[in-house]
Design a protein around this motif. Sequence first.
Motif, short mmCIF file in Angstrom:
data_model
loop_
_atom_site.label_atom_id
_atom_site.label_comp_id
_atom_site.label_asym_id
_atom_site.label_seq_id
_atom_site.Cartn_x
_atom_site.Cartn_y
_atom_site.Cartn_z
N UNK A 216 -9.93 21.37 17.00
CA UNK A 216 -8.59 21.84 17.33
C UNK A 216 -7.60 20.71 17.11
N UNK A 217 -6.56 21.00 16.35
CA UNK A 217 -5.54 20.02 15.97
C UNK A 217 -4.22 20.41 16.60
N UNK A 218 -3.69 19.56 17.45
CA UNK A 218 -2.39 19.81 18.07
C UNK A 218 -1.31 19.47 17.05
N UNK A 219 -0.65 20.49 16.50
CA UNK A 219 0.35 20.31 15.46
C UNK A 219 1.47 19.38 15.91
N UNK B 272 -5.18 14.40 4.71
CA UNK B 272 -4.22 14.58 3.61
C UNK B 272 -3.89 16.05 3.38
N UNK B 273 -4.92 16.89 3.35
CA UNK B 273 -4.71 18.31 3.07
C UNK B 273 -3.80 18.97 4.10
N UNK B 274 -3.96 18.58 5.36
CA UNK B 274 -3.16 19.21 6.41
C UNK B 274 -1.68 18.85 6.32
N UNK B 275 -1.37 17.72 5.70
CA UNK B 275 0.04 17.31 5.53
C UNK B 275 0.75 18.18 4.51
N UNK C 33 -1.47 26.11 6.10
CA UNK C 33 -2.62 26.91 6.53
C UNK C 33 -2.90 26.69 8.01
N UNK C 34 -3.13 27.79 8.76
CA UNK C 34 -3.42 27.64 10.19
C UNK C 34 -4.83 27.13 10.47
N UNK C 35 -5.71 27.24 9.44
CA UNK C 35 -7.06 26.69 9.62
C UNK C 35 -7.65 26.26 8.29
N UNK C 36 -8.62 25.39 8.36
CA UNK C 36 -9.32 24.86 7.19
C UNK C 36 -10.82 24.96 7.44
N UNK D 48 -12.28 32.02 26.68
CA UNK D 48 -12.05 32.49 25.31
C UNK D 48 -10.79 31.83 24.77
N UNK D 49 -10.90 31.25 23.59
CA UNK D 49 -9.78 30.61 22.90
C UNK D 49 -9.41 31.51 21.73
N UNK D 50 -8.16 31.95 21.68
CA UNK D 50 -7.73 32.90 20.65
C UNK D 50 -7.11 32.24 19.44
N UNK D 51 -7.38 32.84 18.27
CA UNK D 51 -6.74 32.42 17.01
C UNK D 51 -5.80 33.54 16.59
N UNK D 52 -4.53 33.20 16.42
CA UNK D 52 -3.52 34.15 15.98
C UNK D 52 -3.77 34.56 14.53
N UNK D 53 -3.31 35.75 14.19
CA UNK D 53 -3.34 36.18 12.79
C UNK D 53 -4.73 36.56 12.29
N UNK D 54 -4.91 36.37 11.02
CA UNK D 54 -6.15 36.78 10.34
C UNK D 54 -7.38 36.16 10.96
N UNK D 55 -8.41 36.97 11.21
CA UNK D 55 -9.64 36.41 11.78
C UNK D 55 -10.38 35.54 10.77
#
Length: 146
Positions: A59-62, A127-130, A134-137, A33-40
Amino acid sequence: MKTIALRFSENFSPEAGTIAAHQQLIESLGYVWYGKLGTPIATKVVEEIMQNEDPKILLINSGKQDRYWANIIEVSRSLPPLNEIPEYYRDISEKFKCWFKVKSFEDAPRGIMSQCFVASSNSRLSEASKHSMSPYFIIIVKEASV
């Protein structure tokens, strides 16, 4: 294909890294199981992802160039059994509000973020991620990229 891209960091992962820690459980259990922090993730979005022939999330390694496809078989808002999540985040597992049951990880192709488009704006994910914290798109992926 419509799915999501999630950012993650190695801030509290073991030295081997987030993906390696998850991979160890896949090797022993057949999944993790891979968890996402914060809002589901919204239920509607989860349903759309799970309708894909081969459901996966990006999955994007920040701050790094690492990108992975996580091949998923289930999504839940309930905390899974602790032995099914990596040991390093069992103590903070209540902070994770969305869980992805992953059967495998694979390296995403180089330039994958230029081949993904944010559903709400049609901007390239690269571009948007720069310009977003947001933690996810929610993304649309060109089929040749998956």
